[in-house]
Design a protein around this motif. Structure first.
Motif, PDB file in Angstrom:
ATOM      1  N   ARG A  43       0.836  -1.199   0.000  1.00  0.00           N
ATOM      2  CA  ARG A  43       0.000   0.000   0.000  1.00  0.00           C
ATOM      3  C   ARG A  43       0.871   1.248   0.000  1.00  0.00           C
ATOM      4  O   ARG A  43       0.577   2.223  -0.699  1.00  0.00           O
ATOM      5  CB  ARG A  43      -0.914  -0.014   1.225  1.00  0.00           C
ATOM      6  N   ASP A  98      -8.190  -1.652  -0.317  1.00  0.00           N
ATOM      7  CA  ASP A  98      -7.579  -0.543   0.419  1.00  0.00           C
ATOM      8  C   ASP A  98      -6.821   0.379  -0.528  1.00  0.00           C
ATOM      9  O   ASP A  98      -6.860   1.615  -0.386  1.00  0.00           O
ATOM     10  CB  ASP A  98      -6.651  -1.107   1.489  1.00  0.00           C
ATOM     11  N   THR A 141      -7.761   4.260  -1.007  1.00  0.00           N
ATOM     12  CA  THR A 141      -6.705   5.235  -0.733  1.00  0.00           C
ATOM     13  C   THR A 141      -6.530   6.176  -1.914  1.00  0.00           C
ATOM     14  O   THR A 141      -6.407   7.400  -1.752  1.00  0.00           O
ATOM     15  CB  THR A 141      -5.376   4.516  -0.431  1.00  0.00           C
TER      16      THR A 141
END
Length: 482
Positions: A215, A265, A269
């Motif tokens: 991430r 995610d 984001t």
């Protein structure tokens, strides 16, 4: 050509203009939506406009993740390909009998490997067969390795006024994993050159969900991209396609499978970062600032007519020139040499034609329209379903009502659309909505289902919302290109 509104000499002025955005205003949203069983289905009026997609099928190499309709060959007979693109564009425009072409998109493959002369010849053919307004959006997909300043200037002179650059990543290790031929530095240089020549009309493609990508790495890459291009960004989750080298590595255990929670995610984001930077999330995978929406891709999502030219190109239009009165899904022959032989012998290389039933057309309107933040207006729905309104289908007790109560879906005077939260879950919402549409369509009080056209082939699945082919037609808006 000047009389038809398009002039290569005006390209610099066109490039300075912003692409348009938004959509039709709200239409009527009430009514029971039922029609008497004896009432005939009205024939559609001949649409006055269409978008045009042109497929350049050649690449210098095949990337490790790519299964698009592209070919790596020792040499390309560009003069022959150019002549066939020109002839097929003229033929299909004549068959559609559209009066004006709203936008042109050169995709691939790697269309930046074609010469500006080829691009200009196709645009001249389009302007000779239909009106091509001076401000029409003309997009070219480009690879950083074939997007130097002199070449891009040649494309601008040919009539291109928007660039879509396949950056995919600004990390050299990730680019090597993807099998890209450019480096991060080359990508940066290409985007900077494009923004100088096409101010306000430069888009970058980025991929996320790469095997082993974290991430934090994705966030850093997106921040770097935003520092490079703040006009338009297309984000695509990497899809492991059967037959690709990258899929074989992952499925063989050599590379890790990205966890689904991490993928979700990463997407959320990115949405938050882009919104904070002033981008409008106007479609599931697309974000724009300062009105720089892609008007060509909007034509797909709004279920407008589009004509596909070139090997493997998809189209959706009514062939009025052949006496047709129903919208068809068309696919051109995939393999370039076979496609050229067909174009040379009969003017076009259409390999498959399927007449879309009214229900199939509504399925496409629903599946594509809900990808956008504007959703499906009552006016647009009514163009395809004059007797069965959005309210009649989705305003009654059922799956859609449940989704509205849960906050995923909105039905109001503006039409039907996903909420901000629902847009991220569209793939899981669509099956229930499609089932409800099919159920309401089949009710005795609903509009009777007409029979299929005589020219329809028995394999009627082609062109349905579930079809996800190459980077043009429907699939041009759901998958990352080069």
């Amino acid at each position: 050509m000047a009389a038809r509104g398009w002039r290569p000499a005006a390209a610099a002025a066109i490039a300075a203009a912003r692409p348009g955005g938004g959509g039709p205003g709200p239409g009527p949203g009430s009514g029971s939506g039922s029609a008497p069983a004896s009432e005939p289905v009205p024939e559609p009026a001949a649409p006055a406009t269409a978008a045009l997609y042109v497929h350049w099928p050649y690449c210098r190499k095949r990337c490790s993740y790519c299964n698009f309709n592209k070919y790596v060959v020792p040499a390309v007979d560009e003069a022959a390909v150019r002549a066939c693109l020109v002839r097929e564009a003229r033929t299909l425009l004549h068959l559609s009998q559209v009066q004006s072409v709203t936008s042109v998109f050169f995709g691939g493959g790697t269309p930046s490997l074609a010469s500006p002369r080829t691009i200009a010849a196709v645009l001249e053919a389009v302007a000779g067969a239909a009106h091509l307004p001076a401000g029409a959006e003309v997009t070219l997909e480009a690879n950083p390795g074939s997007a130097g300043t002199p070449r891009l200037a040649g494309f601008r002179e040919a009539g291109v006024n928007r660039l879509s650059i396949g950056v995919q990543s600004l990390d050299d290790a990730e680019l090597r994993l993807l099998g890209r031929e450019h480096t991060a530095a080359e990508a940066q240089g290409a985007v900077e050159a494009a923004r100088g020549l096409f101010p306000g009309r430069t888009s970058v493609d980025l991929l996320f969900g790469l095997p082993g990508q974290s991430r934090d790495a994705w966030t850093r890459g997106l921040e770097a991209a935003l520092g490079l291009c703040d006009d338009h960004v297309s984000l695509y989750q990497l899809t492991l396609e059967r037959g690709t080298a990258l899929a074989a590595q992952v499925w063989g255990g050599a590379l890790p499978v990205p966890p689904q929670d991490l993928l979700a995610d990463m997407y959320q984001t990115a949405r938050a970062m882009l919104a904070a930077a002033g981008f409008r999330h106007y479609e599931v995978s697309n974000f724009a600032r300062k009105g720089a929406l892609s008007t060509h891709n909007l034509s797909y999502w709004r279920a407008e007519q589009y004509i596909g030219v070139g090997p493997g190109a998809h189209g959706r239009f009514v062939p009025w020139g052949e006496g047709g009165r129903s919208r068809e899904a068309r696919v051109q022959t995939l393999e370039p040499d076979a496609w050229m032989r067909e174009v040379q012998s009969r003017g076009h290389g259409t390999r498959r034609r399927v007449v879309l039933s009214p229900l199939e057309q509504l399925e496409e309107v629903l599946a594509l329209g809900l990808r956008t933040d504007e959703g499906i207006t009552h006016e647009r729905w009514g163009q395809f379903s004059p007797h069965l309104s959005l309210e009649a289908v989705f305003g009654v007790p059922g799956e859609a009502k449940d989704l509205q109560q849960q906050g995923w879906l909105v039905l109001d005077g503006g039409g039907l659309r996903c909420s901000w939260e629902g847009l991220a879950l569209l793939d899981s919402l669509l099956p229930d909505l499609l089932c409800q549409l099919q159920h309401r369509w089949a009710l005795p009080a609903a509009l009777p289902r007409p029979g299929r056209g005589a020219e329809e082939k028995p394999d009627g699945g082609q062109g349905r919302w579930r079809s996800r082919g190459e980077h043009n037609g429907l699939a041009g808006v759901v998958s990352g290109g080069e």
